[in-house]
Motif scaffolding. Structure first.
Motif, PDB file in Angstrom:
ATOM      1  N   PHE A 241       0.829  -1.204   0.000  1.00  0.00           N
ATOM      2  CA  PHE A 241       0.000   0.000   0.000  1.00  0.00           C
ATOM      3  C   PHE A 241       0.861   1.250   0.000  1.00  0.00           C
ATOM      4  N   TRP A 242       1.859   1.300   0.871  1.00  0.00           N
ATOM      5  CA  TRP A 242       2.678   2.502   0.978  1.00  0.00           C
ATOM      6  C   TRP A 242       3.546   2.700  -0.253  1.00  0.00           C
ATOM      7  N   ASP A 243       4.000   1.599  -0.857  1.00  0.00           N
ATOM      8  CA  ASP A 243       4.750   1.719  -2.120  1.00  0.00           C
ATOM      9  C   ASP A 243       3.860   2.310  -3.212  1.00  0.00           C
ATOM     10  N   LEU A 244       2.616   1.857  -3.271  1.00  0.00           N
ATOM     11  CA  LEU A 244       1.701   2.365  -4.280  1.00  0.00           C
ATOM     12  C   LEU A 244       1.360   3.825  -4.017  1.00  0.00           C
ATOM     13  N   ARG A 245       1.165   4.155  -2.761  1.00  0.00           N
ATOM     14  CA  ARG A 245       0.880   5.556  -2.416  1.00  0.00           C
ATOM     15  C   ARG A 245       2.041   6.451  -2.829  1.00  0.00           C
ATOM     16  N   ASP A 246       3.255   6.011  -2.550  1.00  0.00           N
ATOM     17  CA  ASP A 246       4.426   6.800  -2.964  1.00  0.00           C
ATOM     18  C   ASP A 246       4.491   6.937  -4.474  1.00  0.00           C
ATOM     19  N   SER A 247       4.115   5.875  -5.183  1.00  0.00           N
ATOM     20  CA  SER A 247       4.139   5.918  -6.641  1.00  0.00           C
ATOM     21  C   SER A 247       3.110   6.912  -7.184  1.00  0.00           C
ATOM     22  N   VAL A 248       1.928   6.947  -6.568  1.00  0.00           N
ATOM     23  CA  VAL A 248       0.899   7.907  -6.997  1.00  0.00           C
ATOM     24  C   VAL A 248       1.407   9.333  -6.830  1.00  0.00           C
ATOM     25  N   VAL A 249       2.034   9.610  -5.704  1.00  0.00           N
ATOM     26  CA  VAL A 249       2.544  10.954  -5.426  1.00  0.00           C
ATOM     27  C   VAL A 249       3.699  11.294  -6.365  1.00  0.00           C
ATOM     28  N   GLN A 250       4.618  10.346  -6.567  1.00  0.00           N
ATOM     29  CA  GLN A 250       5.741  10.594  -7.469  1.00  0.00           C
ATOM     30  C   GLN A 250       5.270  10.768  -8.909  1.00  0.00           C
ATOM     31  N   CYS A 251       4.254  10.009  -9.288  1.00  0.00           N
ATOM     32  CA  CYS A 251       3.710  10.137 -10.632  1.00  0.00           C
ATOM     33  C   CYS A 251       3.072  11.511 -10.829  1.00  0.00           C
ATOM     34  N   GLU A 252       2.474  12.033  -9.762  1.00  0.00           N
ATOM     35  CA  GLU A 252       1.916  13.386  -9.831  1.00  0.00           C
ATOM     36  C   GLU A 252       3.005  14.392 -10.202  1.00  0.00           C
ATOM     37  N   LEU A 253       4.166  14.252  -9.606  1.00  0.00           N
ATOM     38  CA  LEU A 253       5.287  15.154  -9.919  1.00  0.00           C
ATOM     39  C   LEU A 253       5.751  14.976 -11.356  1.00  0.00           C
ATOM     40  N   LEU A 254       5.750  13.735 -11.821  1.00  0.00           N
ATOM     41  CA  LEU A 254       6.133  13.461 -13.208  1.00  0.00           C
ATOM     42  C   LEU A 254       5.157  14.130 -14.179  1.00  0.00           C
ATOM     43  N   ILE A 255       3.867  14.033 -13.886  1.00  0.00           N
ATOM     44  CA  ILE A 255       2.849  14.662 -14.735  1.00  0.00           C
ATOM     45  C   ILE A 255       3.060  16.175 -14.765  1.00  0.00           C
ATOM     46  N   LEU A 256       3.303  16.764 -13.608  1.00  0.00           N
ATOM     47  CA  LEU A 256       3.532  18.207 -13.543  1.00  0.00           C
ATOM     48  C   LEU A 256       4.725  18.621 -14.392  1.00  0.00           C
ATOM     49  N   ARG A 257       5.792  17.847 -14.327  1.00  0.00           N
ATOM     50  CA  ARG A 257       6.981  18.174 -15.126  1.00  0.00           C
ATOM     51  C   ARG A 257       6.706  18.022 -16.614  1.00  0.00           C
ATOM     52  N   GLN A 258       6.029  16.939 -16.975  1.00  0.00           N
ATOM     53  CA  GLN A 258       5.734  16.714 -18.390  1.00  0.00           C
ATOM     54  C   GLN A 258       4.860  17.815 -18.972  1.00  0.00           C
ATOM     55  N   LEU A 259       3.929  18.338 -18.172  1.00  0.00           N
ATOM     56  CA  LEU A 259       3.009  19.371 -18.641  1.00  0.00           C
ATOM     57  C   LEU A 259       3.525  20.774 -18.338  1.00  0.00           C
TER      58      LEU A 259
ATOM     59  N   PHE B 215       3.834  22.218 -15.664  1.00  0.00           N
ATOM     60  CA  PHE B 215       2.996  22.790 -14.617  1.00  0.00           C
ATOM     61  C   PHE B 215       1.779  23.541 -15.168  1.00  0.00           C
ATOM     62  N   HIS B 216       1.425  23.303 -16.427  1.00  0.00           N
ATOM     63  CA  HIS B 216       0.208  23.869 -17.009  1.00  0.00           C
ATOM     64  C   HIS B 216      -0.934  22.875 -16.783  1.00  0.00           C
ATOM     65  N   VAL B 217      -1.598  23.009 -15.667  1.00  0.00           N
ATOM     66  CA  VAL B 217      -2.596  22.005 -15.287  1.00  0.00           C
ATOM     67  C   VAL B 217      -3.991  22.605 -15.084  1.00  0.00           C
ATOM     68  N   SER B 218      -4.169  23.857 -15.451  1.00  0.00           N
ATOM     69  CA  SER B 218      -5.476  24.494 -15.350  1.00  0.00           C
ATOM     70  C   SER B 218      -6.055  24.624 -16.754  1.00  0.00           C
ATOM     71  N   PHE B 219      -7.250  24.087 -16.966  1.00  0.00           N
ATOM     72  CA  PHE B 219      -7.825  24.022 -18.307  1.00  0.00           C
ATOM     73  C   PHE B 219      -9.205  24.673 -18.349  1.00  0.00           C
ATOM     74  N   GLU B 220      -9.556  25.148 -19.536  1.00  0.00           N
ATOM     75  CA  GLU B 220     -10.895  25.682 -19.758  1.00  0.00           C
ATOM     76  C   GLU B 220     -11.750  24.568 -20.350  1.00  0.00           C
TER      77      GLU B 220
END
Length: 257
Positions: free
Chosen positions: A126-144, A146-151
């Motif tokens: 569970f904790w490994d998966l939770r860490d992966s979700v959080v780390q993946c969030e950072l990856l998404i932010l970098r890939q985008l 930090f443009h994450v607000s959409f109309e």
């Protein structure tokens, strides 16, 4: 690009209930068709999971757009799509100010793949998966970047519905579920990348156009078409293009059953 966690990479080293969710597909199936099927299924997962988490329609739409934007930049074979989807829901909750706990996302996702199962124990998996979700969030932010607000088209569709309702006979409007159908069609748009390739105004008008024509609702005839009155920067070709992409999604749905 190498992922920040072993659970992020699409090597299926993660939890057993996430592993193997990507289908290899038929040998003759093109990579594009395979990817479209994967994205369709994952976005359906986002929507169904979002409902169970009590997410509003706009945060769910934001999660789908984040997902499509991410895989617009990286290969679907590089990362586990369902893990990316979970992180997109987590990030969308922050962006749209409806924060969802990672524990809730993980447990609801686990139940999605394992119906009737008990919540996960707070063990190492569970904790490994939770860490992966959080780390993946950072990856998404970098890939985008930090443009994450959409109309989204939602506010435009609401405005257009109110405008059209004032032009239609009240009894005729009440007899036909134009509004409900328009909202359902709009939700379906987010199953595919069409939601990031068309402008929000064009999508909103196309959904309303399709709903009105499906029920044969007649609008007053004037110098301009009704959709041009609502938004000047739209023509019939724009509407047809959006509807064509939506119909392709419905065809994809039939293949994914």
């Amino acid at each position: 690009m190498e992922g920040p966690s072993s659970l992020l990479a699409a090597t299926h080293d993660g939890p057993l209930w996430l592993a193997g969710r990507i289908e290899s597909g038929a040998v003759a199936e093109s990579d594009s068709a395979r990817d479209m099927k994967i994205h369709f299924r994952v976005c359906r997962f986002i929507m169904e999971t979002g409902v169970k988490l009590g997410m509003r329609s706009v945060p769910v739409a934001t999660a789908c757009v984040l997902y499509h934007r991410f895989f617009e930049r990286v290969s679907v074979c590089a990362y586990e799509p369902y893990l990316v989807a979970m992180s997109c829901m987590y990030l969308a909750g922050k962006v749209e100010e409806q924060h969802i706990r990672t524990r809730d996302i993980i447990n609801v996702s686990h139940r999605y793949f394992n119906s009737g199962s008990a919540p996960l124990e707070c063990d190492k998996e569970f904790w490994d998966l939770r860490d992966s979700v959080v780390q993946c969030e950072l990856l998404i932010l970098r890939q985008l970047n930090f443009h994450v607000s959409f109309e989204h088209p939602h506010k435009y569709l609401l405005h257009y519905l109110l405008s059209v309702k004032s032009l239609v006979n009240r009894h005729a409007w009440c007899r036909t579920p134009v509004a409900e159908t328009s909202w359902a069609l709009l939700r379906d748009c987010y199953h595919g990348a069409m939601c990031i390739y068309h402008t929000p105004q064009h999508i909103a008008i196309a959904m309303l156009y399709l709903a009105i024509n499906s029920y044969g609702v007649e609008l007053p005839v004037g110098e301009k078409e009704w959709w041009q009155v609502l938004h000047e920067d739209v023509n019939k070709a724009d509407i047809d293009a959006v509807i064509s992409d939506l119909l392709q999604l419905y065809d994809m749905e039939a293949k994914c059953i």
